[in-house]
Enzyme design. Structure first.
Site, PDB file in Angstrom:
ATOM      1  N   GLU A  28      23.122  58.823  30.794  1.00  0.00           N
ATOM      2  CA  GLU A  28      23.072  60.284  30.950  1.00  0.00           C
ATOM      3  C   GLU A  28      23.406  60.976  29.638  1.00  0.00           C
ATOM      4  OE1 GLU A  28      25.615  62.179  33.851  1.00  0.00           O
ATOM      5  OE2 GLU A  28      25.097  60.565  35.265  1.00  0.00           O
TER       6      GLU A  28
ATOM      7  N   ASP B 170      38.029  45.778  29.082  1.00  0.00           N
ATOM      8  CA  ASP B 170      38.982  44.685  29.227  1.00  0.00           C
ATOM      9  C   ASP B 170      38.617  43.828  30.447  1.00  0.00           C
ATOM     10  OD1 ASP B 170      41.523  43.550  28.250  1.00  0.00           O
ATOM     11  OD2 ASP B 170      42.297  44.103  30.217  1.00  0.00           O
TER      12      ASP B 170
HETATM   13  O1  TEU Z   1      42.725  39.668  27.680  1.00  0.00           O
HETATM   14  C1  TEU Z   1      42.143  39.019  28.783  1.00  0.00           C
HETATM   15  C2  TEU Z   1      42.374  37.594  28.892  1.00  0.00           C
HETATM   16  O2  TEU Z   1      41.711  36.946  29.646  1.00  0.00           O
HETATM   17  C3  TEU Z   1      43.507  36.986  28.150  1.00  0.00           C
HETATM   18  O3  TEU Z   1      44.171  36.173  29.053  1.00  0.00           O
HETATM   19  C4  TEU Z   1      43.075  36.174  27.026  1.00  0.00           C
HETATM   20  O4  TEU Z   1      42.275  35.112  27.452  1.00  0.00           O
HETATM   21  C5  TEU Z   1      44.338  35.640  26.418  1.00  0.00           C
HETATM   22  O5  TEU Z   1      45.070  36.754  25.958  1.00  0.00           O
HETATM   23  C6  TEU Z   1      44.081  34.702  25.288  1.00  0.00           C
HETATM   24  O6  TEU Z   1      45.301  34.227  24.821  1.00  0.00           O
HETATM   25  C7  TEU Z   1      42.751  41.057  27.788  1.00  0.00           C
HETATM   26  C8  TEU Z   1      43.380  41.669  26.576  1.00  0.00           C
HETATM   27  O7  TEU Z   1      42.615  41.389  25.449  1.00  0.00           O
HETATM   28  C9  TEU Z   1      44.791  41.187  26.484  1.00  0.00           C
HETATM   29  O8  TEU Z   1      45.425  41.674  25.342  1.00  0.00           O
HETATM   30  C10 TEU Z   1      45.515  41.644  27.722  1.00  0.00           C
HETATM   31  O9  TEU Z   1      46.808  41.109  27.721  1.00  0.00           O
HETATM   32  C11 TEU Z   1      44.798  41.205  29.001  1.00  0.00           C
HETATM   33  O10 TEU Z   1      43.422  41.490  28.947  1.00  0.00           O
HETATM   34  C12 TEU Z   1      45.341  41.934  30.200  1.00  0.00           C
HETATM   35  O11 TEU Z   1      44.895  43.251  30.226  1.00  0.00           O
END
Ligand code: TEU
Length: 541
Positions: free
Chosen positions: A258, A208
């Site tokens: 690893e 993420d």
């Molecule tokens: O998304 C990361 C992110 O940058 C989001 O802001 C994305 O650009 C946005 O949801 C688009 O509308 C990740 C995950 O995929 C998301 O579900 C999470 O909410 C976020 O990280 C926080 O962990």
């Protein structure tokens, strides 16, 4: 040592666990439900699954707020259920990739509780970004950064003595405090987390916000503080894409290697690397860093031949020097579903265009991810009532503009009314988001029996990917075509053409296509259609 590279042209199915299949009847999908669905995915023909976060979490962002990185939330099951899922998946030949969230944890994580109870400047606070506020009494945030989901990126805490005190950084919600990756204990803890899951047999990690983690060391003000909030994309150069982040991916890659050294199987690192350009993104994909990074420019391209050609071209160009392959994606749990994105004003063109886009994506060199429901041609659910919405983007901003609940509605499996087989028969609980009546047209049961369904198109394309050597690593060669048409060859003999226009055009090849997203009369490529042919490519320019 390099493994056998199973991921290079793999198609991985993204499972949003909460919305896949509910085995317990509480209205929320779970790991046992995923296990029940595995034969369905095997039949579809994907190579693996990616599971969205299932860790203990207060669910402020549906699990992207992790309170314990080494356990399963009781809502989703337990570790024993997880182990059964991995072994079942492996028995069916499906790789299992899990989501890992290293940029931030939950404010309910013991690390954060410890930090709140400790004094300013203590080691417990050093795991996060705690700073004194500005202003005479520290009443102003330490800098002007804004959070992705609205509001300041800083929240002020109450110190253990009851007085208003320091501020902590959160690029997402206040319940998702950012970890301080300059503290060596953070990196060491995550090494242990990786090993914990690798020892349980997982085949890799979807990382993420992989361009996050490190912030500018001095946390200076941003010139354009609203940028992230405005675009919902990581564009503040002080908060994202810092050079130090690459040290983490090298370290994680070494851990994976690893495990690969023991059995020759690659352990995959696929990053959600949101950076402005394909060239910048390619810097994360290296022999000693990430194997893959989702290429979001295809997803964000409107239905337009030039835009698709441009996105595909830049991805292929920039990946070329990395030794990796492009990772294509048309849908995920954060984006409006493709059927709705391409729908045009009336919406009727959405389905044919999404079918054409799928057949195009699956003909491109590299790997692809398919988001649950994409294979059913599910449109976005746009009319969820405000009271039903759970996305922190909506809860924090009050605006429906970027709301993500509409692509997360529980899947329809069977029957004519909600819960459409999503929830165990006879249970009183309703699916956690309401399913519209028209989901009846998109159940897996119907899709499997209707040979003209999206499902059959995906299944046929996935099966041809396995049969046709051209669809392996061979390069793509563009063919000359009229403005609304993209045409290319793959390897020797495979011709692919997409008509982005609404009107039929002459097909680049005579004869019946091998596979097409809509019926093609001989020699014709109808509007909003992709087709694959096997042809003598020496006769093409
Ligand atoms: O998304 C990361 C992110 O940058 C989001 O802001 C994305 O650009 C946005 O949801 C688009 O509308 C990740 C995950 O995929 C998301 O579900 C999470 O909410 C976020 O990280 C926080 O962990």
């Amino acid at each position: 040592p390099a493994g056998q590279g199973w991921w290079r042209d793999a198609v991985v199915y993204q499972i949003y666990v909460r919305s896949f299949l509910d085995s317990t009847g509480d209205g929320i999908g779970d790991l046992a439900g995923v296990r029940i669905g595995l034969p369905y995915l095997r039949k579809l023909g994907v190579d693996g699954i990616w599971l969205s976060p299932f860790y203990p979490s207060p669910q402020h962002d549906h699990g992207y707020d992790v309170a314990d990185y080494r356990a399963v939330d009781p809502v989703y099951g337990d570790l024993q259920e997880f182990d059964l899922l991995v072994s079942d998946a492996h028995r069916l030949g499906l790789k299992t990739v899990i989501d890992i969230v290293p940029n931030h944890c939950s404010s309910a994580h013991p690390w954060f509780a410890e930090a709140l109870a400790a004094a300013p400047g203590s080691p417990a606070r050093a795991r996060f970004h705690f700073e004194d506020g500005r202003g005479e009494h520290g009443e102003l945030p330490p800098n002007n950064w804004r959070a992705m989901f609205g509001g300041h990126a800083w929240s002020r805490i109450t110190e253990p003595d009851g007085r208003p005190g320091q501020w902590y950084l959160h690029l997402f919600t206040p319940e998702q405090p950012d970890l301080n990756w300059r503290d060596p204990r953070v990196a060491a803890d995550f090494d242990d987390v990786l090993r914990f899951w690798l020892d349980r047999g997982v085949d890799g990690f979807r990382i993420d916000v992989a361009a996050g983690l490190f912030k500018h060391p001095y946390l200076p003000d941003s010139d354009d503080p609203e940028a992230d909030e405005r675009t919902r994309d990581s564009v503040n150069p002080l908060a994202w894409n810092q050079p130090e982040v690459h040290t983490v991916w090298r370290r994680w890659r070494a851990v994976c290697e690893e495990y690969t050294a023991r059995d020759g199987q690659d352990r995959l690192l696929v990053g959600e690397v949101s950076v402005p350009t394909a060239a910048e993104q390619a810097r994360y994909v290296r022999q000693d860093e990430l194997h893959q990074a989702f290429f979001f420019h295809l997803l964000s391209a409107p239905w337009n031949a030039d835009r698709f050609r441009g996105a595909i071209g830049s991805a292929l160009r920039d990946i070329a020097g990395t030794g990796s392959t492009v990772t294509w994606v048309l849908n995920n749990h954060d984006q409006v579903r493709s059927v709705t994105r391409y729908g045009g004003d009336s919406g009727v063109l959405g389905s044919p265009r999404a079918r054409a886009a799928a057949l195009l994506m699956l003909a491109l060199p590299g790997a692809a991810y398919v988001y649950q429901g994409e294979e059913l041609g599910l449109p976005e659910v746009l009319d969820l009532p405000d009271e039903a919405l759970t996305d922190p983007i909506f809860l924090r901003t009050g605006s429906r503009r970027y709301v993500r609940d509409g692509c997360r509605v529980p899947l329809p499996w069977s029957g004519k009314a909600s819960p459409f087989g999503f929830t165990a028969e006879g249970s009183a609980a309703r699916p956690w988001l309401p399913q519209p009546a028209w989901f009846a047209e998109h159940t897996t049961d119907r899709a499997l029996t209707d040979t003209s369904s999206f499902w059959h198109l995906y299944r046929d394309a996935l099966s041809l990917r396995k049969q046709l050597p051209q669809l392996g690593e061979s390069s793509l060669r563009w063919l000359d075509s009229t403005p609304d048409v993209l045409a290319f060859t793959r390897g020797d003999g495979l011709v692919v053409a997409v008509n982005f226009g609404d009107h039929p055009v002459p097909a680049p090849v005579t004869g019946q296509p091998l596979l097409s997203s809509a019926a093609c009369p001989t020699g014709v490529l109808p509007g909003n259609t992709t087709a694959w042919w096997i042809a003598d490519t020496r006769t093409l320019q």
